[in-house]
Design a protein around this motif. Structure first.
Motif, short mmCIF file in Angstrom:
data_model
loop_
_atom_site.label_atom_id
_atom_site.label_comp_id
_atom_site.label_asym_id
_atom_site.label_seq_id
_atom_site.Cartn_x
_atom_site.Cartn_y
_atom_site.Cartn_z
N ASP A 94 -21.27 -9.82 3.15
CA ASP A 94 -21.32 -9.07 1.90
C ASP A 94 -20.00 -8.33 1.73
N ILE A 95 -19.47 -7.85 2.84
CA ILE A 95 -18.12 -7.28 2.89
C ILE A 95 -17.30 -8.19 3.77
N LYS A 96 -16.21 -8.72 3.22
CA LYS A 96 -15.35 -9.60 4.00
C LYS A 96 -13.88 -9.34 3.76
N GLY A 97 -13.58 -8.20 3.13
CA GLY A 97 -12.19 -7.84 2.87
C GLY A 97 -11.89 -6.42 3.26
N CYS A 98 -10.63 -6.07 3.15
CA CYS A 98 -10.16 -4.74 3.54
C CYS A 98 -9.20 -4.19 2.50
N SER A 99 -8.96 -2.92 2.65
CA SER A 99 -7.94 -2.23 1.88
C SER A 99 -7.31 -1.20 2.81
N PHE A 100 -6.39 -0.43 2.29
CA PHE A 100 -5.77 0.59 3.11
C PHE A 100 -5.31 1.73 2.22
N GLY A 101 -5.34 2.95 2.78
CA GLY A 101 -4.88 4.14 2.07
C GLY A 101 -3.52 4.53 2.61
N PHE A 102 -2.57 4.81 1.72
CA PHE A 102 -1.19 5.01 2.15
C PHE A 102 -0.39 5.77 1.10
N ASN A 103 0.75 6.28 1.52
CA ASN A 103 1.79 6.78 0.64
C ASN A 103 3.01 5.90 0.85
N VAL A 104 3.66 5.51 -0.22
CA VAL A 104 4.85 4.66 -0.12
C VAL A 104 6.06 5.53 0.25
N ARG A 105 6.80 5.08 1.24
CA ARG A 105 8.05 5.76 1.62
C ARG A 105 9.26 5.00 1.10
N VAL A 106 9.22 3.66 1.21
CA VAL A 106 10.34 2.84 0.73
C VAL A 106 9.77 1.66 -0.04
N GLU A 107 10.30 1.47 -1.24
CA GLU A 107 9.91 0.34 -2.07
C GLU A 107 11.12 -0.14 -2.85
N ARG A 108 11.04 -1.35 -3.33
CA ARG A 108 12.06 -1.84 -4.26
C ARG A 108 11.35 -2.63 -5.35
N TRP A 109 11.98 -2.70 -6.48
CA TRP A 109 11.39 -3.36 -7.64
C TRP A 109 12.26 -4.53 -8.06
N GLU A 110 11.59 -5.59 -8.49
CA GLU A 110 12.30 -6.74 -9.07
C GLU A 110 11.77 -6.96 -10.47
N ASP A 111 12.69 -7.27 -11.36
CA ASP A 111 12.30 -7.57 -12.74
C ASP A 111 11.45 -8.83 -12.75
N GLY A 112 10.38 -8.81 -13.47
CA GLY A 112 9.49 -9.96 -13.49
C GLY A 112 9.87 -11.02 -14.49
N PRO A 117 6.52 -6.94 -13.58
CA PRO A 117 7.48 -6.55 -12.55
C PRO A 117 6.84 -6.62 -11.16
N LEU A 118 7.67 -6.79 -10.14
CA LEU A 118 7.18 -6.92 -8.76
C LEU A 118 7.65 -5.73 -7.94
N ARG A 119 6.68 -5.03 -7.34
CA ARG A 119 6.99 -3.95 -6.39
C ARG A 119 6.84 -4.53 -4.99
N ILE A 120 7.89 -4.37 -4.20
CA ILE A 120 7.87 -4.80 -2.81
C ILE A 120 7.87 -3.54 -1.94
N ILE A 121 6.78 -3.35 -1.23
CA ILE A 121 6.64 -2.17 -0.38
C ILE A 121 7.23 -2.48 0.98
N GLU A 122 8.13 -1.59 1.46
CA GLU A 122 8.83 -1.84 2.72
C GLU A 122 8.48 -0.85 3.82
N ASP A 123 7.94 0.33 3.46
CA ASP A 123 7.57 1.32 4.48
C ASP A 123 6.53 2.26 3.87
N VAL A 124 5.49 2.54 4.65
CA VAL A 124 4.43 3.42 4.17
C VAL A 124 4.02 4.42 5.24
N ASP A 125 3.40 5.50 4.80
CA ASP A 125 2.62 6.37 5.67
C ASP A 125 1.18 5.88 5.53
#
Length: 168
Positions: A94-112, A117-125
């Motif tokens: 019934d549950i077969k997936g996950c998620s996570f709680g975080f704050n982004v420390r480093v990200e970069r964006w690419e024009d879509g 647009p695409l956000r690429i997350i590189e470091d999180v808390d």
């Protein structure tokens, strides 16, 4: 004796998802490397801090980053209602997936371009990983490890092969 271990991937690198119909998002390899060394992460049911089912510092939650993503192993306590719920819903898938709680420390964006647009997350808390029926990243996974059943199936297969060869 049943195995009370749930494991899988709370996050996978390189897989894109759409967030709030506003942008695409993906996680870069290494996103969790720093935070896994610095933080005490908890496992929850559906992001509910009142339903803690594991904790890294308690030894009931193991997290590691590998080439695929953020792998976890959760030793579930069957004496708690939350543990029973976690095991039951994951066992039935019934549950077969996950998620996570975080704050982004480093990200970069690419024009879509003509896409979102695409956000690429590189470091999180990282604060928590959670078992959920509605993961933002559908390629996450959670399943009940049942070493006893796997060993039993392997033994049964070997015994059947022996019988075919006349070996008792």
């Amino acid at each position: 004796m049943p195995d009370n271990t749930i494991s899988g991937y709370a996050a996978r690198f390189g897989d894109e998802t759409i967030i709030a119909n506003s942008f695409r998002e993906k996680l870069a390899p290494g996103t969790f490397a720093r935070t896994l060394k610095e933080r005490d992460v908890v496992a929850l049911l559906d992001h509910d801090s009142g339903r803690v089912i594991g904790r890294a510092s308690a030894g009931t939650l193991t997290l590691r980053e590998d080439r695929i993503g953020l792998w976890f192993s959760l030793d579930v306590d069957t004496t708690t209602p939350e543990g029973q719920t976690a095991l039951g819903t994951v066992r039935r898938q019934d549950i077969k997936g996950c998620s996570f709680g975080f704050n982004v420390r480093v990200e970069r964006w690419e024009d879509g371009g003509d896409r979102l647009p695409l956000r690429i997350i590189e470091d999180v808390d990282l604060w928590e990983v959670t078992l959920t029926a509605f993961p933002a990243y559908p390629t996450t996974s959670a399943s009940l490890r049942n070493a006893d059943n796997a060993a039993r199936r392997l033994r049964s297969k070997a015994q059947a092969a022996h019988r075919l060869r006349g070996i008792s």
